[in-house]
Design an enzyme around this catalytic site. Sequence first.
Site, PDB file in Angstrom:
ATOM      1  N   SER A  77      44.097  38.724  43.880  1.00 18.56           N
ATOM      2  CA  SER A  77      43.767  37.431  44.461  1.00 18.56           C
ATOM      3  C   SER A  77      43.405  37.619  45.938  1.00 18.56           C
ATOM      4  O   SER A  77      42.568  38.437  46.265  1.00 18.56           O
ATOM      5  CB  SER A  77      44.932  36.453  44.260  1.00 18.56           C
ATOM      6  OG  SER A  77      44.563  35.147  44.593  1.00 18.56           O
ATOM      7  N   ASP A 215      41.476  35.008  38.004  1.00 17.39           N
ATOM      8  CA  ASP A 215      42.437  35.518  38.982  1.00 17.39           C
ATOM      9  C   ASP A 215      43.217  36.742  38.505  1.00 17.39           C
ATOM     10  O   ASP A 215      43.785  36.751  37.415  1.00 17.39           O
ATOM     11  CB  ASP A 215      43.408  34.381  39.301  1.00 17.39           C
ATOM     12  CG  ASP A 215      44.337  34.678  40.459  1.00 17.39           C
ATOM     13  OD1 ASP A 215      44.234  35.757  41.056  1.00 17.39           O
ATOM     14  OD2 ASP A 215      45.170  33.809  40.757  1.00 17.39           O
TER      15      ASP A 215
END
EC number: 3.1.1.-
Length: 386
Positions: A77, A215
């Site tokens: 991330s 993600d």
Amino acid sequence: MATTKSFLILFFMILATTSSTCATLGEMVTVLSIDGGGIKGIIPAIILEFLEGQLQEVDNNKDARLADYFDVIGGTSTGGLLTAMITTPNENNRPFAAAKDIVPFYFEHGPHIFNYSGSIFGPRYDGKYLLQVLQEKLGETRVHQALTEVAISSFDIKTNKPVIFTKSNLAESPQLDAKMYDICYSTAAAPIYFPPHHFVTHTSNGATYEFNLVDGAVATVGDPALLSLSVATRLAQDDPAFSSIKSLDYKQMLLLSLGTGTNSEFDKTYTAEEAAKWGPLRWMLAIQQMTNAASSYMTDYYISTVFQARHSQNNYLRVQENALTGTTTEMDDASEANMELLVQVGETLLKKPVSKDSPETYEEALKRFAKLLSDRKKLRANKASH
């Protein structure tokens, strides 16, 4: 649950590869791992700026960069974004960003990245600005051009499998030599917040591969330290530079793991009576918060247990603020006031003790790590010159 099980399997596989034999003097695999957390990436950015400053001071070299000292840098991330910033080369084949450039990057671009799209049905943010700025900053650079080994995670929602982008995997999986901006957007494409990312890569034999990614925290649950360790283990086994290491021992591993802060001191707690009234959306948000906090704690627990068992506890440092409150707990509050608070959190964290049982502060521990990193780099340079 499946992700937790895979972490445990990976953890014990790593443990099984270690031995209690003494480390070869001076040889060491150095690993930097950076958590996910959106705008809270400002916290590890402060830590990285301090560490890079210490390395420059120890080596009397204002051009020293983190990528010069770490064999593996991994992130998920926002941690994947930081990884790319400090490992992607510029036209002089040096990192395009110094650690001190990261916080200004968040202040300049954060408010535009986290600018509500207005859609009530789609993701909270459209991701267009994020992708645009990543393209501008990272250009056409691909994984193989990274200045050190990287480990950036994502998750393919079409194949339902994690996708790990590393240099060392390219020989057997050349399709993973993607553009860094595609990888960075993908690892940051948190469900609910940003749209998934679709792109294709082409290999030298003409094959085309499709990716549908979200993600990286879906694959690593926010803390990529175990992933980074596994990549380092493979590197030590395959790289001739580590040929003196017969069987990897944790005395030969230096791991710095940077968190983006949690509220695991239970600023946000719930009762069964409250939760019984929640609908699906409220549960989704709460589960994400709980999972991130729990996984961060458990990953740290797994790793610290192994390092302690191998009498190498001084070779592992987890830098984490466990008592975030108010707006600083939000991954998408990019208001100037909140970003200033996050800077304060990072600066204050440096002065805090590493643990309740140790008087050593994070600042002191990072200075110790800087000396170890410098000594190891000099020793390797001396070996290479003979």
